[in-house]
Scaffold this motif. Sequence first.
Motif, PDB file in Angstrom:
ATOM      1  N   LEU A 249       9.809 -12.639  -5.817  1.00 14.88           N
ATOM      2  CA  LEU A 249      11.183 -12.106  -6.197  1.00 14.88           C
ATOM      3  C   LEU A 249      12.370 -12.927  -6.069  1.00 14.88           C
TER       4      LEU A 249
ATOM      5  N   LEU B 114      13.352  -4.099  -2.752  1.00 17.25           N
ATOM      6  CA  LEU B 114      11.781  -4.936  -2.785  1.00 17.25           C
ATOM      7  C   LEU B 114      12.053  -5.854  -1.687  1.00 17.25           C
TER       8      LEU B 114
ATOM      9  N   TRP C  72       4.543  -0.563  -3.342  1.00 20.62           N
ATOM     10  CA  TRP C  72       5.471  -1.365  -3.434  1.00 20.62           C
ATOM     11  C   TRP C  72       5.318  -2.553  -4.706  1.00 20.62           C
TER      12      TRP C  72
ATOM     13  N   PHE D 174       7.577  -3.538  -7.736  1.00 17.23           N
ATOM     14  CA  PHE D 174       7.906  -5.031  -8.149  1.00 17.23           C
ATOM     15  C   PHE D 174       7.488  -5.273  -9.486  1.00 17.23           C
TER      16      PHE D 174
ATOM     17  N   LEU E  48       9.948   3.465  -5.327  1.00 14.67           N
ATOM     18  CA  LEU E  48      10.202   3.318  -3.979  1.00 14.67           C
ATOM     19  C   LEU E  48      10.832   4.276  -3.124  1.00 14.67           C
TER      20      LEU E  48
END
Length: 346
Positions: free
Chosen positions: A167, A192, A289, A293, A337
């Motif tokens: 990230l 995230l 998740w 991402f 999300l």
Amino acid sequence: MAAQNPPGLDLAHLRDRLDAELPGLVSGPLRGEVIAGGRSNLTYLVTDDNDRWVVRRPPLGHVLPTAHDMSREHRVISALHATSVPVPRTLLFCPDEDVIGAPFYVMEYVTGTPYRSADELAALGPERTHAIGLALVDTLAELHAVDPAAVGLADFGRPEGYLQRQLRRWKKQLDASRSRELPGIDTLHDRLAAAVPESGPAAIVHGDYRLDNVLVDGRDRITAVLDWEMSTLGDPLTDVALLLAYAERGAVDLDIVSSAATAPGYPDAAEVVARYAERSGRDLRALDWYLGFAFFKLAVILEGIHFRFSQGKTVGEGFADIGRGVWPLIDHGNAVLDGTHRQQGR
């Protein structure tokens, strides 16, 4: 008369280095051309009219920190050559930027087709298309089953904290390529970062795994997995989610991006997930998740390419519209999300 150099590759300098490092390999004047399809590192087909090789180098111009590392790409392909994961045999790595203007490596030429469009697969029929899609999933599971230490890659990455570092890395690369407003992308990143799952057992991660990054032979077998520039040790579910994200045509709806997943017979998301779970034995409950991402990562990649295009530093055609592909990816990431996004078949 000397052969014309393709962009970013000095054939005379390449020949000199090959003769010095691998005497007798080349038996005549070299000719080369850019292999179409790549949107980041540059790939060339080089021949002396007797044999063929492939050369890889970073893109021209704007190169983001930590990206386009030829030594890592060369190392992982070399390590995997003795495993069941199909990769080309590497011949030479050259870190000397004075040869062609950037580090590069040379590998054997492997025959096969990188299927990029639904029309290409439709010509094979649904049954063969389905078999190719399953082979793609099975090969990914085989990659993730390789013991990194057994092939000399124990230090190829740091699995602990991998998702958090990913990230940070992609946020840093986004910031390095910012040239316009991208509503929702910082929100997606922050969401995230606030909900990073706990990773399962680490594996060798490809980082950009999709059908047009592999070669398929006439018997529908995968003969080579290509484009390892983003590979490392980390969480293998990032590869699975990226494979699913690439198949989401509402998110990645660009002519330059493969439409293969829309071909009749191609396994839907539910079958891909089930097949991978069966072959790998991994827990996929937190996959949403990872999918969020994946959309974020793709948005950053496309924005980086758009930034290079805006500077006139891209090679080839098809870049003019790439910037418009960023916004749907941001929207899909946030929808995942939110729990309001469902892929067909999931």
